[in-house]
Design a protein around this motif. Structure first.
Motif, PDB file in Angstrom:
ATOM      1  N   ASN A  78       0.849  -1.191   0.000  1.00  0.00           N
ATOM      2  CA  ASN A  78       0.000   0.000   0.000  1.00  0.00           C
ATOM      3  C   ASN A  78       0.884   1.240   0.000  1.00  0.00           C
ATOM      4  O   ASN A  78       1.949   1.245   0.616  1.00  0.00           O
ATOM      5  CB  ASN A  78      -0.879   0.030   1.256  1.00  0.00           C
ATOM      6  CG  ASN A  78      -1.921  -1.067   1.285  1.00  0.00           C
ATOM      7  OD1 ASN A  78      -2.952  -0.956   0.651  1.00  0.00           O
ATOM      8  ND2 ASN A  78      -1.647  -2.131   2.024  1.00  0.00           N
ATOM      9  N   HIS A  79       0.427   2.303  -0.667  1.00  0.00           N
ATOM     10  CA  HIS A  79       1.222   3.540  -0.631  1.00  0.00           C
ATOM     11  C   HIS A  79       0.488   4.709   0.024  1.00  0.00           C
ATOM     12  O   HIS A  79       1.056   5.807   0.119  1.00  0.00           O
ATOM     13  CB  HIS A  79       1.690   3.944  -2.034  1.00  0.00           C
ATOM     14  CG  HIS A  79       0.583   4.139  -3.039  1.00  0.00           C
ATOM     15  ND1 HIS A  79       0.333   3.217  -4.025  1.00  0.00           N
ATOM     16  CD2 HIS A  79      -0.313   5.140  -3.212  1.00  0.00           C
ATOM     17  CE1 HIS A  79      -0.685   3.639  -4.768  1.00  0.00           C
ATOM     18  NE2 HIS A  79      -1.089   4.816  -4.292  1.00  0.00           N
ATOM     19  N   ASP A  80      -0.745   4.510   0.483  1.00  0.00           N
ATOM     20  CA  ASP A  80      -1.473   5.647   1.062  1.00  0.00           C
ATOM     21  C   ASP A  80      -2.001   5.365   2.463  1.00  0.00           C
ATOM     22  O   ASP A  80      -2.873   6.062   2.948  1.00  0.00           O
ATOM     23  CB  ASP A  80      -2.615   6.074   0.138  1.00  0.00           C
ATOM     24  CG  ASP A  80      -3.695   5.006  -0.022  1.00  0.00           C
ATOM     25  OD1 ASP A  80      -3.474   3.854   0.424  1.00  0.00           O
ATOM     26  OD2 ASP A  80      -4.759   5.316  -0.588  1.00  0.00           O
ATOM     27  N   ARG A  81      -1.467   4.346   3.120  1.00  0.00           N
ATOM     28  CA  ARG A  81      -1.871   4.052   4.502  1.00  0.00           C
ATOM     29  C   ARG A  81      -0.727   4.484   5.423  1.00  0.00           C
ATOM     30  O   ARG A  81       0.129   3.685   5.801  1.00  0.00           O
ATOM     31  CB  ARG A  81      -2.200   2.566   4.678  1.00  0.00           C
ATOM     32  CG  ARG A  81      -3.318   2.098   3.765  1.00  0.00           C
ATOM     33  CD  ARG A  81      -4.036   0.861   4.279  1.00  0.00           C
ATOM     34  NE  ARG A  81      -3.146  -0.176   4.799  1.00  0.00           N
ATOM     35  CZ  ARG A  81      -3.591  -1.325   5.310  1.00  0.00           C
ATOM     36  NH1 ARG A  81      -4.894  -1.555   5.398  1.00  0.00           N
ATOM     37  NH2 ARG A  81      -2.757  -2.229   5.751  1.00  0.00           N
ATOM     38  N   ASP A 126       2.670   9.697  -1.169  1.00  0.00           N
ATOM     39  CA  ASP A 126       2.390   8.472  -1.919  1.00  0.00           C
ATOM     40  C   ASP A 126       3.584   8.116  -2.799  1.00  0.00           C
ATOM     41  O   ASP A 126       4.009   6.953  -2.864  1.00  0.00           O
ATOM     42  CB  ASP A 126       1.162   8.645  -2.817  1.00  0.00           C
ATOM     43  CG  ASP A 126      -0.126   8.844  -2.048  1.00  0.00           C
ATOM     44  OD1 ASP A 126      -0.194   8.454  -0.867  1.00  0.00           O
ATOM     45  OD2 ASP A 126      -1.066   9.407  -2.640  1.00  0.00           O
ATOM     46  N   TYR A 130      -1.801  11.036  -7.076  1.00  0.00           N
ATOM     47  CA  TYR A 130      -0.977  10.751  -5.906  1.00  0.00           C
ATOM     48  C   TYR A 130      -0.376  12.049  -5.387  1.00  0.00           C
ATOM     49  O   TYR A 130      -0.251  13.042  -6.109  1.00  0.00           O
ATOM     50  CB  TYR A 130       0.137   9.749  -6.241  1.00  0.00           C
ATOM     51  CG  TYR A 130       1.096  10.212  -7.316  1.00  0.00           C
ATOM     52  CD1 TYR A 130       2.192  11.018  -7.007  1.00  0.00           C
ATOM     53  CD2 TYR A 130       0.903   9.854  -8.650  1.00  0.00           C
ATOM     54  CE1 TYR A 130       3.066  11.447  -7.996  1.00  0.00           C
ATOM     55  CE2 TYR A 130       1.764  10.280  -9.645  1.00  0.00           C
ATOM     56  CZ  TYR A 130       2.853  11.072  -9.314  1.00  0.00           C
ATOM     57  OH  TYR A 130       3.703  11.507 -10.292  1.00  0.00           O
ATOM     58  N   LYS A 175       1.173   0.974 -10.315  1.00  0.00           N
ATOM     59  CA  LYS A 175       0.326   1.672  -9.356  1.00  0.00           C
ATOM     60  C   LYS A 175      -1.138   1.429  -9.730  1.00  0.00           C
ATOM     61  O   LYS A 175      -1.547   1.696 -10.858  1.00  0.00           O
ATOM     62  CB  LYS A 175       0.614   3.175  -9.373  1.00  0.00           C
ATOM     63  CG  LYS A 175      -0.362   4.014  -8.549  1.00  0.00           C
ATOM     64  CD  LYS A 175      -0.158   5.495  -8.816  1.00  0.00           C
ATOM     65  CE  LYS A 175      -1.209   6.340  -8.093  1.00  0.00           C
ATOM     66  NZ  LYS A 175      -2.574   6.125  -8.612  1.00  0.00           N
ATOM     67  N   GLY A 182      -3.438   2.078  -3.905  1.00  0.00           N
ATOM     68  CA  GLY A 182      -3.958   3.208  -3.151  1.00  0.00           C
ATOM     69  C   GLY A 182      -5.380   3.486  -3.577  1.00  0.00           C
ATOM     70  O   GLY A 182      -5.886   2.864  -4.517  1.00  0.00           O
TER      71      GLY A 182
END
Length: 233
Positions: free
Chosen positions: A104-107, A153, A149, A165, A144
């Protein structure tokens, strides 16, 4: 998304299940059939009852996968869809990548232990023989819940060495891991994340081409899988 799934329904000769194999109130839509001696179930998240668009993002993906795993008990889950690709990792429009891992890139949870939980990096089931046979590119898939982004992110995607992505696979990976079911992912590139054009413009322009790339890749991938053990993939 329906635009990604319906071409596969046609090319795989699947039929819509009436009723869906996943019971309401879940909005999931299922299609079933067989090919090369294996049972195939294509499961879509369905439509949002409020806004009338496809349910997208990691939450619908995780829920759909969890329910599908309970209802269908598959030996293998394949996450199929479109995505953004990184030119720095060799991605071009229409390329199909096989996942080597998920993140994950947005948690963002800057608390001890929760920081790694937020990223929730995990590996994909290795499929070197499938990759070689179909001449697929490979890389980490980062998920995400936004099409665009922010800088944070971006930093996380770089830290994860992401090549792809998108908005579902990490949620699917979490649900598959709960059930101990192996997962692989095939992602066709619609837009270049590290390019100079807005993702939404490229996505709309290239969605049909990416869907065709999946339509050309998924049937031979399933043919390759048929009759093989997981170790042989």
């Amino acid at each position: 998304m329906e635009a990604e799934g319906l071409p596969l329904v046609e090319s795989l000769g699947l039929r819509r299940d009436e009723p869906s194999r996943i019971a309401p109130p879940a909005p999931c839509v299922t299609f079933s059939g067989s090919r090369h001696g294996i049972d195939i179930h294509l499961v879509c998240n369905g439509k949002c009852a409020v806004h009338g668009v496809d349910n997208v993002g990691t939450v619908p993906a995780a829920l759909t996968t969890y329910l599908a795993l309970q209802a269908l008990r598959p030996d293998l889950v394949v996450s199929v869809g479109t995505a953004g690709g990184f030119a720095a990792r060799g991605a071009k429009i229409g390329d199909v990548f096989v996942a080597t891992g998920f993140a994950n890139h947005d948690r963002r949870i800057p608390l001890p232990g929760f920081d790694k939980y937020g990223v929730w990096a995990c590996g994909a089931h290795p499929v070197p023989n499938l990759q070689k046979a179909l001449k697929l590119k490979e890389g980490v898939v980062s998920s995400g819940n936004s099409l665009d982004y922010c800088q944070q992110d971006w930093d996380q995607m770089v830290a994860s060495s992401a090549a792809i992505k998108e908005m579902e696979a990490a949620g699917i990976a979490w649900a598959a891991a709960l059930h101990g079911t192996p997962l692989l992912a095939l992602k066709a590139v619609t837009d270049i994340v590290d390019g100079d054009r807005p993702a939404q413009d490229e996505f709309l322009e290239n969605l049909a081409a990416a869907a065709r790339a999946l339509q050309e890749t998924v049937p031979p991938a399933l043919e390759f899988v048929a009759g093989k053990t997981l170790a042989e993939l």
